[in-house]
Design an enzyme around this catalytic site. Structure first.
Site, PDB file in Angstrom:
ATOM      1  N   CYS A  96      48.192 -56.491 -53.056  1.00 38.96           N
ATOM      2  CA  CYS A  96      47.472 -55.494 -52.243  1.00 38.96           C
ATOM      3  C   CYS A  96      46.087 -55.189 -52.838  1.00 38.96           C
ATOM      4  CB  CYS A  96      48.316 -54.222 -52.150  1.00 38.96           C
ATOM      5  SG  CYS A  96      47.426 -52.774 -51.570  1.00 38.96           S
ATOM      6  N   CYS A 121      45.272 -51.441 -53.286  1.00 35.29           N
ATOM      7  CA  CYS A 121      46.029 -50.903 -54.431  1.00 35.29           C
ATOM      8  C   CYS A 121      45.243 -51.113 -55.723  1.00 35.29           C
ATOM      9  CB  CYS A 121      47.391 -51.591 -54.542  1.00 35.29           C
ATOM     10  SG  CYS A 121      48.472 -51.388 -53.113  1.00 35.29           S
TER      11      CYS A 121
END
Length: 431
Positions: free
Chosen positions: A41, A44
């Site tokens: 991600c 993230c």
């Protein structure tokens, strides 16, 4: 001193068993902040690098929360993600020591936004009835009007979508309550479904709703517009014709003074997304000829000059400008603010011209687009607008004119110290 050094590093995430984290939260009487991420991600990683490392974030979260980080695709993280219905990443959870979910936020958050969310959670937790307790009652079937209004009020603190709750609320009322101040305030302040009872009530009792707020006419119009535009956006993303038609009808009913223009512009975007060339070209002619080309260039320049003088007035008086830009942006304002409406209009025309040379083959329609390309350049000369005009002429078969216009695109880009690669490649291809 050591504590300050630790806090300045940003958030300290505990590497521990979940049950131990719960025990620590209970012992310290703190909430748990959980960052649920995945290794693939990008956002993230962005939060790890830029949000969680901020000293202001570390100071707040290390002092007020037990902080825990878990991979949603490994070990206990899989169970935790399922338990709290985590479907996108990153997702931030605020949980209490008995695993009640206080609040869930999906997506990338910058430091100021994360701090704001933390304050909302902490303030709500101090209430006699925190959000998690109200949500628990709701999930157990509580639906009386007083409870629903309380739940809506708490949700609004978190900017949670309340449209379904508002609809349930108005359906729980008796007819005598439909036009009450409380009902109308809840509808206007929280949004509503455009095919529901709340929408019809606000239409019916519009004048009373407007009387409840300062600037009430604008506020009620804005409430209608926001709810309708949300449906337009979803219809566009999902290419849902039925939903789009519903938004068109609601707009005509709620905002008749502005609906025609807004609807025509939305049709242009919708049919382009649907790749319906015939309807798109019809919508383009309807919208641009009636609302954009209709306005004279001189009128646009006068409006821009008036707006520019208004923006610059406070600078001329030696104080901060009225839009709050500050001295750092003054040079940019000075350079560009004189042409705000001209640039917006030119860009609007240019975007349609791009779509025409890309998708439309009808010669008569392409010749119509030439008028839009010329108007765009009359308002503001940009390399991209010259490029669009050149591509249009190339499609119409006038190669020499296309070359001449593309050369202007290159010259303007060079003069303004912009990247010329796109225009050089176009020129080479034409030759």
């Amino acid at each position: 001193m050591a504590s300050t050094q630790v806090f300045s590093q940003g958030i300290i995430f505990r590497q521990d068993d979940w049950q131990n984290v719960l025990m620590q939260a209970k012992a310290q009487k703190k909430l748990i902040f959980v960052d649920i991420y995945t290794t693939w991600c990008g956002p993230c990683k962005e939060m790890d690098k830029k949000t969680f490392t901020e000293s202001s974030v570390g100071d707040k979260f290390n002092a007020r929360f037990i902080n825990y980080k878990v991979d949603a695709e490994k070990g206990f993280g899989i169970n935790l993600a399922k338990r709290y219905n985590v479907t996108s990443y990153p997702t931030c959870l605020f949980v209490d020591a008995t695993e009640n979910l206080m609040y869930k936020q999906e997506g990338l958050l910058r430091a100021p936004d994360l701090l704001k969310e933390a304050d909302m959670v902490l303030n709500n937790q101090a209430n006699a009835k925190p959000r998690w307790a109200l949500e628990k009652l709701y999930n157990e079937g509580r639906r009386d009007s007083e409870f629903l209004s309380e739940f809506i009020a708490v949700n609004s603190l978190y900017t949670i979508d309340n449209t379904n709750l508002v609809e349930e609320y108005v359906k729980s009322l008796t007819p005598i309550q439909y036009s009450s101040d409380k009902t109308l305030r809840i509808i206007v302040n929280n949004g509503f479904k455009i095919d529901g009872k709340a929408f019809e009530l606000l239409l019916k009792f519009r004048e009373k709703a407007e009387s409840l707020f300062e600037g009430g006419v604008e506020k009620v119009n804005r409430a209608f517009s926001q709810s309708i535009n949300e449906v337009f956006d979803v219809a566009l993303k999902t290419k849902n014709q039925a939903m789009f038609d519903k938004a068109l009808a609601a707009n005509l009913k709620a905002l008749p003074n502005t609906a025609d223009r807004v609807n025509d512009k939305n049709k242009l975007a919708f049919y382009l997304a649907m790749k319906d060339v015939n309807k798109f070209s019809e919508a383009a002619e309807q919208y641009l000829d009636q609302y954009v080309m209709f306005v004279q260039v001189e009128s646009i320049r006068k409006q821009d000059l008036w707006e520019y003088e208004k923006i610059m007035q406070n600078y001329k008086l030696g104080i901060r400008d009225s839009v709050g830009a500050g001295a750092a942006l003054y040079q940019n304002l000075k350079k560009n603010a004189k042409y705000t409406m001209a640039r917006l209009t030119a860009n609007e025309l240019n975007e349609v011209v791009k779509a025409f040379y890309d998708q439309v083959d009808d010669k008569a329609k392409l010749k119509k687009a030439v008028e839009w390309a010329k108007r765009s350049l009359e308002l503001v000369e940009t390399p991209d607008s010259y490029h669009s005009y050149a591509q249009l002429m190339l499609k119409l078969g006038d190669k020499q004119m296309a070359l001449d216009i593309e050369q202007k695109a290159y010259d303007v880009a060079l003069r303004e110290k912009l990247d010329t690669q796109k225009f050089t490649a176009a020129l080479e291809k034409m030759r």
